[in-house]
Design a protein around this motif. Structure first.
Motif, PDB file in Angstrom:
ATOM      1  N   ASN A  32       0.909  -1.309   0.017  1.00 17.64           N
ATOM      2  CA  ASN A  32       0.071   0.065   0.147  1.00 17.64           C
ATOM      3  C   ASN A  32       0.811   1.462   0.078  1.00 17.64           C
ATOM      4  O   ASN A  32       0.481   2.245  -0.902  1.00 17.64           O
ATOM      5  CB  ASN A  32      -0.825  -0.067   1.173  1.00 17.64           C
ATOM      6  CG  ASN A  32      -1.929   1.192   1.092  1.00 17.64           C
ATOM      7  OD1 ASN A  32      -2.454   1.457   0.118  1.00 17.64           O
ATOM      8  ND2 ASN A  32      -2.286   1.688   2.318  1.00 17.64           N
ATOM      9  N   LEU A  37      -0.701  -1.717  -4.152  1.00 21.96           N
ATOM     10  CA  LEU A  37      -1.662  -2.615  -3.633  1.00 21.96           C
ATOM     11  C   LEU A  37      -3.111  -2.394  -4.469  1.00 21.96           C
ATOM     12  O   LEU A  37      -3.593  -1.279  -4.655  1.00 21.96           O
ATOM     13  CB  LEU A  37      -2.191  -2.227  -2.094  1.00 21.96           C
ATOM     14  CG  LEU A  37      -3.221  -3.064  -1.375  1.00 21.96           C
ATOM     15  CD1 LEU A  37      -2.642  -4.503  -1.317  1.00 21.96           C
ATOM     16  CD2 LEU A  37      -3.372  -2.546   0.098  1.00 21.96           C
ATOM     17  N   ASN A  38      -3.781  -3.471  -5.142  1.00 26.71           N
ATOM     18  CA  ASN A  38      -4.989  -3.376  -5.983  1.00 26.71           C
ATOM     19  C   ASN A  38      -6.174  -3.439  -5.141  1.00 26.71           C
ATOM     20  O   ASN A  38      -6.948  -2.694  -5.517  1.00 26.71           O
ATOM     21  CB  ASN A  38      -5.029  -4.467  -7.044  1.00 26.71           C
ATOM     22  CG  ASN A  38      -3.925  -4.806  -7.746  1.00 26.71           C
ATOM     23  OD1 ASN A  38      -3.113  -3.825  -8.164  1.00 26.71           O
ATOM     24  ND2 ASN A  38      -3.250  -5.830  -8.316  1.00 26.71           N
ATOM     25  N   ASN A  39      -6.145  -3.995  -3.963  1.00 24.97           N
ATOM     26  CA  ASN A  39      -7.493  -4.162  -3.414  1.00 24.97           C
ATOM     27  C   ASN A  39      -7.340  -3.947  -1.830  1.00 24.97           C
ATOM     28  O   ASN A  39      -6.708  -4.620  -1.045  1.00 24.97           O
ATOM     29  CB  ASN A  39      -8.178  -5.438  -3.550  1.00 24.97           C
ATOM     30  CG  ASN A  39      -9.476  -5.738  -2.648  1.00 24.97           C
ATOM     31  OD1 ASN A  39      -9.903  -4.561  -2.197  1.00 24.97           O
ATOM     32  ND2 ASN A  39      -9.942  -6.788  -2.680  1.00 24.97           N
ATOM     33  N   PRO A  40      -7.479  -2.391  -1.313  1.00 24.69           N
ATOM     34  CA  PRO A  40      -7.367  -2.102  -0.076  1.00 24.69           C
ATOM     35  C   PRO A  40      -8.176  -2.758   1.245  1.00 24.69           C
ATOM     36  O   PRO A  40      -7.748  -2.850   2.178  1.00 24.69           O
ATOM     37  CB  PRO A  40      -7.566  -0.768  -0.036  1.00 24.69           C
ATOM     38  CG  PRO A  40      -7.948  -0.341  -1.336  1.00 24.69           C
ATOM     39  CD  PRO A  40      -7.858  -1.475  -2.040  1.00 24.69           C
ATOM     40  N   MET A  41      -9.132  -3.517   0.669  1.00 22.10           N
ATOM     41  CA  MET A  41     -10.189  -4.130   1.589  1.00 22.10           C
ATOM     42  C   MET A  41      -9.354  -5.546   1.916  1.00 22.10           C
ATOM     43  O   MET A  41      -9.619  -6.096   3.073  1.00 22.10           O
ATOM     44  CB  MET A  41     -11.474  -4.638   0.853  1.00 22.10           C
ATOM     45  CG  MET A  41     -12.314  -3.584   0.557  1.00 22.10           C
ATOM     46  SD  MET A  41     -12.870  -2.867   2.095  1.00 22.10           S
ATOM     47  CE  MET A  41     -13.682  -4.147   3.057  1.00 22.10           C
ATOM     48  N   GLN A  42      -8.257  -5.793   1.475  1.00 21.03           N
ATOM     49  CA  GLN A  42      -7.570  -6.990   1.784  1.00 21.03           C
ATOM     50  C   GLN A  42      -7.014  -6.776   3.067  1.00 21.03           C
ATOM     51  O   GLN A  42      -6.825  -7.606   3.983  1.00 21.03           O
ATOM     52  CB  GLN A  42      -6.091  -7.363   0.722  1.00 21.03           C
ATOM     53  CG  GLN A  42      -6.707  -7.848  -0.354  1.00 21.03           C
ATOM     54  CD  GLN A  42      -5.633  -8.022  -1.409  1.00 21.03           C
ATOM     55  OE1 GLN A  42      -4.574  -7.251  -1.530  1.00 21.03           O
ATOM     56  NE2 GLN A  42      -5.465  -9.249  -1.962  1.00 21.03           N
TER      57      GLN A  42
END
Length: 66
Positions: A32, A37-42
């Motif tokens: 991040n 980072l593609n998906n911050p929900m990870q």
């Protein structure tokens, strides 16, 4: 992870999984910070899994004392 899966695991498995999740969270934070980072929900999911495992470990610790 589901809470049911966590409750079914043994203490040593939970501690090992906790270490893996902490390492994963570190890698996600690093990704991040570098903008990869593609998906911050990870990160959110990883933090919640860590919290679930810590909660179960604490519950078991308290039940042993009682």
């Amino acid at each position: 992870m589901k809470a049911k899966q966590i409750h079914e695991m043994k203490d040593d498995e939970l501690i090992a999984k906790l270490g893996e999740l902490k390492q994963e969270l570190f890698n996600l934070r690093f990704s991040n910070a570098t903008g990869q980072l593609n998906n911050p929900m990870q990160m959110v999911v990883c933090k919640k899994d860590i919290a679930r495992i810590k909660t179960v470990l604490r519950e078991r610790e308290l039940s042993k004392k009682a």
